[in-house]
Every structure is written in C-alpha cells, then in structure tokens.
Design an enzyme around this catalytic site. Structure first.
Site, PDB file in Angstrom:
ATOM      1  N   HIS A  57      -2.050   4.293   1.499  1.00 11.81           N
ATOM      2  CA  HIS A  57      -3.036   5.287   1.087  1.00 11.81           C
ATOM      3  C   HIS A  57      -4.443   4.686   1.058  1.00 11.81           C
ATOM      4  O   HIS A  57      -4.611   3.474   1.017  1.00 11.81           O
ATOM      5  CB  HIS A  57      -2.702   5.785  -0.323  1.00 11.81           C
ATOM      6  CG  HIS A  57      -2.724   4.667  -1.327  1.00 11.81           C
ATOM      7  ND1 HIS A  57      -1.665   3.793  -1.469  1.00 11.81           N
ATOM      8  CD2 HIS A  57      -3.683   4.243  -2.189  1.00 11.81           C
ATOM      9  CE1 HIS A  57      -1.966   2.890  -2.386  1.00 11.81           C
ATOM     10  NE2 HIS A  57      -3.192   3.135  -2.837  1.00 11.81           N
TER      11      HIS A  57
ATOM     12  N   HIS B  57     -10.292   1.698   2.282  1.00  7.55           N
ATOM     13  CA  HIS B  57      -9.331   0.771   2.881  1.00  7.55           C
ATOM     14  C   HIS B  57      -7.897   1.185   2.597  1.00  7.55           C
ATOM     15  O   HIS B  57      -7.633   1.958   1.668  1.00  7.55           O
ATOM     16  CB  HIS B  57      -9.554  -0.639   2.319  1.00  7.55           C
ATOM     17  CG  HIS B  57      -9.214  -0.756   0.868  1.00  7.55           C
ATOM     18  ND1 HIS B  57     -10.054  -0.328  -0.145  1.00  7.55           N
ATOM     19  CD2 HIS B  57      -8.091  -1.213   0.239  1.00  7.55           C
ATOM     20  CE1 HIS B  57      -9.481  -0.557  -1.313  1.00  7.55           C
ATOM     21  NE2 HIS B  57      -8.284  -1.081  -1.119  1.00  7.55           N
TER      22      HIS B  57
END
Lengths: 171, 171
Positions: free
Chosen positions: A34, A116
């Site tokens: 995620h 990220h």
C-alpha cells in the site's frame, strides 16, 4: 481505535511488491502492499462517522483518478532501514495527502510526504546493505491508476482491516 | 481475477476470533476474521465494473443494517476439520446471501449457506479433537451489528485485498 488511510495499487503491483515483502518485510502478513496517504491516527467511531467520514467523502468526490509512476527503489536510510518502491510525487497524490490533513481531519503529519510502497523493513544493517545494494540496481517501469483510497483500522494483532472505500468522483 | 464477498465483524469480534485463529488457522495472515457471504468467483474487472458492482450497490442500498448473534462454536467435521463461530442464520443474512447469488451475479453456490467465522482449519485429527473438545464447551454471547459488506480480490500469495465497501442503505 487507530485508523489510517491508504491506497492499494492494482493486483499486479501488489503481487510484485509482495514478492519482495515476503522475504524482507515483517509486516507482510499485516496489510497488503500500500501507499500510506495518512499515517495512523486515534479517534473514536462516533467522531469518525459524524465528522471524518463525511469529509473523506467530500475529498473523494472532488478528486479525479490519476496515474502513479514507479521507476526505482529508494530507502529511508540512515533514519530507518526501510526500502521502498518510490512513487513519483505527482501533484495529484501530494494534493490528496494535503487534503487528508486539513480542516476537520486531524493533522497528524510528522514528516514531509514521501509517497512509497514499503517492500523491506526492520532489516539488520548487513541485510539492508545486501538487499538495497541489489534492488537499487533494478529499474522499474510501473504505471498504475489510482481511483480510490481506503480507510482502515488496526486490530489488536497489528493487522489492518478495511473500514470503508472511497472512490474518486463519487459521493 | 478471483473475487469474493465478506462481512467483517466489529474490531472486538475480529480480535476475539484472531485469538483462536493465531494458533489454529493457517489463513490467519491472509484475511481478517470474516463471514463469507459469497464464495470466491472468477470474473474480469471490466465485467465487475459494468455489471456486478452496480448490482452490488443496488443490493446494499436495499439492505437494512441487522444484528448477528453468536452463541457457540460448531464444526464442519467430518467433511473438514474446520471449527467456526456459528452465526445464527437470521432471515437478514440468509436473504443477503441469496441476493448475492441471483440475477446477473454469478450463482456459484455449491453448498447451503452456513454463516460462520472460521477460527480453526486444516488441523490434524488429533488437534481437531483437542481443540474442538475444548472450544465446544465454551459459550459465547456475541451480538454484533452488520451494516456493510466488502468485495475482495485475491492476490497471488493467497491474501485478500479489499476492492470496495458497500454500506447498507447507500447507493
């Protein structure tokens, strides 16, 4: 309860991230791959329902689908030994992150936003050198569409369960 | 892609189920504790978006929140060594399950619907006897509110990721 907001990339990207996470990320079993767009924050379900969720709906409604691009790995070293797929900080994702820390939504931002997908963390220094040395040579050519974010809550075992999905352009 | 539909109970119930799953369920890390209301089915994302999701929205909109009651564990033995928290098969949950297998939604139902939260599976016969012998003596007094279901898809590692949440009474 502890809540957080994340973007789950497509299955293809999750599968690719998991191929690394399986070996290098002790959080592998706690949540699928995620992009965190809002770090964990504490609130109770009543406040969540009465004030935060209506605002999240508003934000989702006013957000348009966008693409993310990933071309390399990067790392938070020397702060932590975390290695991640670096998501290009496009205007859209930066704006979304900003919207999720404004107005009545608690502003729990402690660091500047670095979009990220974590693929390795809590490595020993030696492991980190090996893994990062190898992965940082790889180039990636990932383009993925983002059209929703998800509100999650944390269970006692540390795992995250989805509370609700917010699709862009929908109320 | 492989999709499925589940109800996630409240955090309290998930935490309780996880206290057993951690020891006895090898799927512990793949998905939080849940009630499957539609077994896994194959479809592609385009069909999902154009026909299935609009129907799921319609079903969610016409469904009213309901309570579930759990008072004991039960088991699928001798078919499998699965042990589960038995959810009383109320009219509401039976109707929801039925709605999710009608019309344009694929009817992939192979067994009659036994609403449950799995807490142990793939035990050896000996483990099963021990664990079930002990758990079947316990009584539970769980009442939980259900106000949404979630559409999930399966990743290559077997884990499930949430695609979208459908709240009852909402379009």
């Amino acid at each position: 309860m502890k809540y957080g907001i994340a973007i789950f990339p497509s299955k293809k990207v999750q599968d690719e991230a998991n191929s690394y996470r399986k070996r290098y990320d002790p959080h592998y079993a706690l949540i699928p791959p995620h992009i965190t767009v809002k770090e964990p924050f504490e609130t109770d379900e009543q406040v969540l329902e009465s004030t935060i969720i209506p605002e999240l709906k508003r934000i989702a409604k006013s957000t348009t689908s966008f693409s993310i691009k990933i071309s390399k790995v990067s790392s938070f070293s020397p702060v932590t030994n975390t290695i991640y797929l670096k998501v290009d900080p496009s205007d859209e994702i930066v704006k979304l992150n900003q919207n999720l820390h404004e107005g009545i939504i608690p502003d729990n931002k402690e660091y500047s936003f670095v979009p990220h997908i974590t693929i390795a963390q809590k490595l020993s220094d030696e492991e980190f050198s090996d893994v990062y040395g190898s992965l940082s040579m790889d180039s990636f050519d990932i383009v993925d569409k983002v059209d929703r974010f998800q509100l999650l809550y944390q269970l006692e075992n540390g795992a995250w369960s989805v509370y609700e999905t917010f699709r862009f352009g929908e109320q």
